[in-house]
Enzyme design. Sequence first.
Site, PDB file in Angstrom:
ATOM      1  N   GLU A 151       0.831  -1.208   0.000  1.00 31.35           N
ATOM      2  CA  GLU A 151       0.000   0.000   0.000  1.00 31.35           C
ATOM      3  C   GLU A 151       0.866   1.259   0.000  1.00 31.35           C
ATOM      4  OE1 GLU A 151      -2.388   0.674   3.523  1.00 31.35           O
ATOM      5  OE2 GLU A 151      -3.695   2.074   2.454  1.00 31.35           O
ATOM      6  N   GLU A 244     -11.966   3.000   4.645  1.00 30.20           N
ATOM      7  CA  GLU A 244     -10.991   3.283   5.704  1.00 30.20           C
ATOM      8  C   GLU A 244     -10.977   4.804   5.878  1.00 30.20           C
ATOM      9  OE1 GLU A 244      -6.606   1.687   6.783  1.00 30.20           O
ATOM     10  OE2 GLU A 244      -6.711   3.135   5.147  1.00 30.20           O
TER      11      GLU A 244
HETATM   12  C1  LER Z   1      -3.496   2.156   6.310  1.00 30.26           C
HETATM   13  O1  LER Z   1      -4.245   1.425   5.411  1.00 30.26           O
HETATM   14  C2  LER Z   1      -3.382   3.556   5.902  1.00 30.26           C
HETATM   15  O2  LER Z   1      -3.957   3.951   4.936  1.00 30.26           O
HETATM   16  C3  LER Z   1      -2.533   4.441   6.665  1.00 30.26           C
HETATM   17  O3  LER Z   1      -2.920   5.749   6.498  1.00 30.26           O
HETATM   18  C4  LER Z   1      -2.337   4.071   8.097  1.00 30.26           C
HETATM   19  O4  LER Z   1      -1.838   5.105   8.830  1.00 30.26           O
HETATM   20 MN    MN Z   2      -5.179   2.645   3.694  1.00 35.04          MN
END
Ligand code: LER
Ligand code: MN
Length: 277
Positions: A151, A244
């Site tokens: 990510e 998220e």
């Molecule tokens: C985690 O998926 C994320 O996007 C981060 O910003 C965690 O701090």
């Molecule tokens: Mn994230």
Amino acid sequence: MKLSFVYMLPIKTEFKYAIKDELHEALKLAAEFGFKGIEYNIPNPFEVDFKRLLKLTEDYGLRISAISTGSAYLEYGLTITHPNSSIREKALKFMRKYIEHASAHNSGVVVGLIRGRRDNRAVEEIAESLISSIRTLEDHCSSYDVFLLIEPLNRYETDYINSVEEALQIVEQTGDYVKLLLDTFHMNIEERNMCDAILRAGRSIGHVHIAENNRLPPGLGSICWKNVVQHFYRVGFNGYLSLEALPRPSFKEALKQTAETLNPIVRGFQAEYDNQS
Ligand code: LER
Ligand code: MN
């Protein structure tokens, strides 16, 4: 594509961008709003009662969309590129256990904060460390039919792998058991154009985090979701869009807001996608 949301199991450190409220209620509401998945952020894969989580998830008709690992970094400072080899080994031990849990629904295991920070190391040095750690997980991923998710995170949260381009370099040097997790909040900060970045990531996309430019739930900011969703379909992505975001004004409203914004858009493109494939 299907909707999912990130659920954070209890940790002492602050993490504001996930739902942490009563799990039964969150699953019940999510199912009512048409969500199909839940992504568990698990601080300690050895201490969690994973069987219970899995049963509860399935009882509500949902699937585990991904397992995220950032809480192991926040809670214990574990990273798979740590200069201290015993900490690195412990992080890898955690990763192997996360992979075993993820096999329940053959989902991805997130390599976000747990990949570690560059700090004063050269980028080549941390890249070598990350790639060699990831390679040690390859056999475990294939035995359990699970993949890893790199990510890219924005520059204010990490100093290593901020963009799609940087994450793709890791995929190129490892294999197709490594995919990308694109997070619309981070892309909005780092990419020149979010839709071009989606096209560039293409078939490597394994999972998506959704939040607005201001990290509120979809519909409460300025991202053009119709355009973004269309681009994910264009590259053949048909996985999860996992919320998220700051659960504001409440976690219930956040789930509702997300469903109301995205369900009609996804429905519109899904029929077209299904006809073509
Ligand atoms: C985690 O998926 C994320 O996007 C981060 O910003 C965690 O701090
Ligand atoms: Mn994230």
